[in-house]
Design an enzyme around this catalytic site. Sequence first.
Site, PDB file in Angstrom:
ATOM      1  N   ASP A   1       0.789  -1.232   0.000  1.00 48.11           N
ATOM      2  CA  ASP A   1       0.000   0.000   0.000  1.00 48.11           C
ATOM      3  C   ASP A   1       0.821   1.283   0.000  1.00 48.11           C
ATOM      4  O   ASP A   1       0.264   2.379  -0.066  1.00 48.11           O
ATOM      5  CB  ASP A   1      -0.954  -0.003   1.204  1.00 48.11           C
ATOM      6  CG  ASP A   1      -0.242  -0.369   2.501  1.00 48.11           C
ATOM      7  OD1 ASP A   1       0.866   0.153   2.746  1.00 48.11           O
ATOM      8  OD2 ASP A   1      -0.802  -1.184   3.269  1.00 48.11           O
TER       9      ASP A   1
ATOM     10  N   HIS B   1       6.487  -7.756  -1.665  1.00 44.48           N
ATOM     11  CA  HIS B   1       5.333  -8.160  -2.473  1.00 44.48           C
ATOM     12  C   HIS B   1       4.927  -7.090  -3.484  1.00 44.48           C
ATOM     13  O   HIS B   1       3.831  -7.130  -4.031  1.00 44.48           O
ATOM     14  CB  HIS B   1       4.139  -8.512  -1.568  1.00 44.48           C
ATOM     15  CG  HIS B   1       4.369  -9.766  -0.771  1.00 44.48           C
ATOM     16  ND1 HIS B   1       3.693 -10.054   0.381  1.00 44.48           N
ATOM     17  CD2 HIS B   1       5.216 -10.802  -0.969  1.00 44.48           C
ATOM     18  CE1 HIS B   1       4.114 -11.217   0.861  1.00 44.48           C
ATOM     19  NE2 HIS B   1       5.041 -11.694   0.075  1.00 44.48           N
TER      20      HIS B   1
ATOM     21  N   CYS C   1       6.167  -6.694 -21.677  1.00 40.74           N
ATOM     22  CA  CYS C   1       7.422  -5.947 -21.872  1.00 40.74           C
ATOM     23  C   CYS C   1       8.027  -5.487 -20.548  1.00 40.74           C
ATOM     24  O   CYS C   1       9.137  -4.947 -20.538  1.00 40.74           O
ATOM     25  CB  CYS C   1       7.212  -4.744 -22.798  1.00 40.74           C
ATOM     26  SG  CYS C   1       6.271  -3.368 -22.085  1.00 40.74           S
TER      27      CYS C   1
HETATM   28 ZN   LIG Z   1       4.113  -3.762 -22.547  1.00 43.60          ZN
END
Ligand SMILES: [Zn+2]
Length: 255
Positions: free
Chosen positions: A108, A125, A136
Amino acid sequence: MATSDPVDAARRRIDAARRVVVLTGAGISTESGIPDFRGPQGVWTRNPAAEKQSTIQNYLAEPEVRKAAWRSRLDSPAWSAEPNAGHRALVALERRGILHALVTQNIDELHQRAGSSPDLVVEVHGSMRRVMCWECGRRAPMEEALARVRAGEDDPHCLACGGILKSDTISFGQALVPEVIDRAMTAAAEADLLLAVGTTLQVQPVASMVPIAARAGAQIVIVNDQPTAMDSIADVVLRSKIGPALAALCGGVAR
Ligand SMILES: [Zn+2]
């Protein structure tokens, strides 16, 4: 002098430390109104189907899962959550010059919003405030993608390559980022005090920061409102709310 007051015992250890490494889990964010996932009132405890839906395999394979995910992101209570006394206390710890690293399982960014230096925060995380392209790898602010959803796109794709976008967080079934985990473990080994906050220390590999720090000679202080898997190797365990406890521990108050 020996004392039986665990708050006092923890504070004296922090005041004597030079390299404090903090590990925070969901418990510090629930005090800002962000629901956790596995706790008694957790999102997945109450709705196990939501956990299944959140796997990376389902997200990538099923447009309907992504559309539902984008709708629920729009409504997340996390967007309006504010840092609490616990986050602010860790900023105070940093200002004393003794915070070596702040490892968090939370996504958060409340530590950074409270004023913790982004350089010291290790997000194991990831962050819900960024998106990443599965194709990409491009990262961008979540707010840009949410604006597209509000404008009518139900499953926005990467503007650069057309790939699937997801929040830049670790989903179920998705590998952790080795460099980030290495950084957390290295910090644990360098600590002279490890302060674990708001986590039951059951999720590996992050939980192993505690025995790594202990083996390297660090003091271990745990603050959590429930028992944790590492209580037996801690020097001090505070079973209490996090905000008030950290405010009492981190300010360097004269004793
Ligand atoms: Zn992309």
